[in-house]
Design an enzyme around this catalytic site. Structure first.
Site, PDB file in Angstrom:
ATOM      1  CE  LYS A  37      -4.077   1.622   2.694  1.00  0.00           C
ATOM      2  NZ  LYS A  37      -5.032   1.341   3.512  1.00  0.00           N
ATOM      3  CB  SER A 112      -8.328   3.204   2.305  1.00  0.00           C
ATOM      4  OG  SER A 112      -7.586   2.698   3.385  1.00  0.00           O
ATOM      5  CB  SER A 136      -8.333  -0.045   5.017  1.00  0.00           C
ATOM      6  OG  SER A 136      -9.037   1.211   4.905  1.00  0.00           O
TER       7      SER A 136
HETATM    8  N1  GLN Z   1     -13.407   3.172   5.594  1.00  0.00           N
HETATM    9  C1  GLN Z   1     -12.756   3.542   7.003  1.00  0.00           C
HETATM   10  C2  GLN Z   1     -12.238   5.198   7.108  1.00  0.00           C
HETATM   11  O1  GLN Z   1     -12.718   5.727   6.145  1.00  0.00           O
HETATM   12  C3  GLN Z   1     -11.562   2.854   7.352  1.00  0.00           C
HETATM   13  C4  GLN Z   1     -10.461   3.280   6.455  1.00  0.00           C
HETATM   14  C5  GLN Z   1      -9.206   2.315   6.871  1.00  0.00           C
HETATM   15  O2  GLN Z   1      -9.124   1.615   7.465  1.00  0.00           O
HETATM   16  N2  GLN Z   1      -7.940   3.120   6.495  1.00  0.00           N
HETATM   17  O3  GLN Z   1     -11.784   5.743   7.938  1.00  0.00           O
END
Ligand code: GLN
Length: 440
Positions: A37, A112, A136
């Site tokens: 990532k 994400s 995510s």
């Molecule tokens: N969808 C969640 C957020 O927007 C989790 C995202 C994540 O785990 N980075 O915070």
């Protein structure tokens, strides 16, 4: 082992946009390929965390996770597209490229860590590192039909991770092979002097633990689409056939986890983003004749996306004198209640189980009609385990009527990744995983 040449990687990326930066050299034979990532620093390879504000940043060092993967014989072939700084559920909040779902290019990969799930689904013999703050890893794993695990908070060093929420961020693994979870969490785990939040920790066990019982929270089977509900019900039947006891339980705290998470995560994020002012990393081409605070403001206005700005506002508000007891301190109390709820249920069961996401990967045009709140709400199943810091894993468990993958999420007690690895390995033998047809 299937290995890909540079031109092939570029052609595949042209279709799916899983990578922002890619290797510029022909990958060597004999080393396993992995991607990471784009919020993990990679020596000499551009690292942007999905943000325009970091464009051009080439770190001088590898994150510990990447360093350990390389030391184990891995070759980093790409940095995966993601929501800006991890802020999102579909990877559409990226300031850069948006990855496309391998099962339908008009749909999202989830987020994400969307690019990581995409790479894990599309490339054979490929493992991708993801990061989870609130789901995510599991969300995109479920949308792209791969296995994904976020280990216990503190298991893998966060050194070199571009922070979203420091008390929540965990580095994990996505792959279409269940056995990769045990293997690569094993490679990356362990205390690291450079990250004070990495823990002296119980060894990762390498024995096979047979899953005895799972608890399905009633709160986790509400609000599901018909296809997700049907796939989940048949997965439960399959688990029972495999000799697992399935018991429905109540976990009343779960419904408070989502609002508490968005308070905690934005509070932490808003302070983390303070360092991006156009002076140290990435973009630095601002108007130097401005006063310093006008320079910072102009820079941040130009290069942060809307969701990053929304989270700075939210997180600054929840930490403000006069509001922080009502929001931030309250959210910390909720976090404790959620942890207690898991501890209570996991005292009698090996894992807690629910679908990973309430629906399958949405189309981009449907996402564009969603409000910020709609997308926050989509995370109600993945968030509780994240605020509890417990290890959790999404495994593919079915396909909807359009052929889109469906996942279910197992949550185990702190430091008990071993049971999750074993579940994935047993499930892989029973479940027929579909690979997407790869176009290039
Ligand atoms: N969808 C969640 C957020 O927007 C989790 C995202 C994540 O785990 N980075 O915070």
């Amino acid at each position: 082992m299937r290995s890909y040449g540079l031109s092939e990687i570029r052609a595949i990326n042209g279709k799916y946009s899983m990578f922002h930066a890619m290797t510029e050299e022909e990958p060597s034979e004999g080393r396993f390929h992995f991607s990471a990532k784009d919020n993990l620093t990679s020596k000499g390879m551009e690292t942007c965390s999905g943000s325009r504000i970091l464009e051009g940043y080439r770190p001088a060092f590898d994150a510990t996770s990447i360093e350990r993967m390389k030391a184990a014989g891995g070759e980093l072939i790409g940095k995966t597209n993601m929501d800006e700084f991890g802020f999102g559920t579909f990877s559409t909040n990226s300031g850069l490229e948006v990855p496309r779902n391998p099962f339908d290019l008009e749909r999202a990969c989830g987020g994400s860590s969307g690019g990581s799930a995409c790479a894990a689904a599309v490339f054979e013999d490929h493992v991708s590192l993801g990061v989870s703050t609130g789901g995510s890893i599991c969300c995109p794993a479920s949308f792209c039909g791969v296995y994904g695990i976020a280990p216990t908070y503190g298991r893998v060093s966060r050194y070199g991770l571009i922070d979203y929420g420091n008390s929540l961020d965990k580095i994990g693994v996505l792959s279409s092979k269940a056995t990769d979870l045990r293997k690569y969490i094993g490679v990356m785990a362990g205390k690291d002097e450079r990250d004070p939040t990495s823990c002296a920790q119980p060894e990762l066990g390498d024995s096979h633990v047979k899953l005895g019982s799972v608890a399905v929270p009633m709160e986790g089977v509400e609000g599901l689409s018909k296809d997700v509900e049907a796939a989940f019900r048949s997965a439960l039947v399959e688990l029972e056939r495999m000799g697992v006891d399935v018991e429905y339980v109540n976990m009343p705290s779960l419904k408070y986890a989502m609002p508490a998470y968005y308070v905690l995560a934005t509070s932490e994020a808003s302070t983390n983003l303070a360092r991006y002012v156009g002076m140290r990393y990435g973009q630095q081409e601002g108007d130097l004749s401005l006063k310093f605070d006008d320079y910072f403001t102009s820079f941040r206005s130009e290069y942060f996306g809307d969701e990053a700005k929304r989270r700075i506002l939210l997180g600054t508000f929840t930490r403000m004198v006069g509001f922080r007891d009502r929001y931030y301190a309250k959210a910390l109390q909720v976090r404790k209640v959620v942890i207690d709820d898991y501890k209570r249920v996991l005292a009698d069961h090996d894992a807690v189980l629910a679908p990973t996401m309430p629906f399958t990967a949405p189309r981009f045009d449907d996402i564009s009609k969603m409000s910020a709140l709609d997308s926050y709400k989509a995370d109600y199943l993945t968030i509780p385990a994240n605020i509890a810091g417990t290890p959790h894993m999404s495994v593919p468990c079915g396909y909807d009527s359009d052929g889109m993958p469906i996942g279910m999420q197992f949550v185990a007690d702190h430091w008990n990744e071993e049971v999750l690895f074993s579940i994935a390995e047993d499930w892989e033998r029973e479940f027929e995983l579909r690979r997407p047809e790869v176009v290039a």
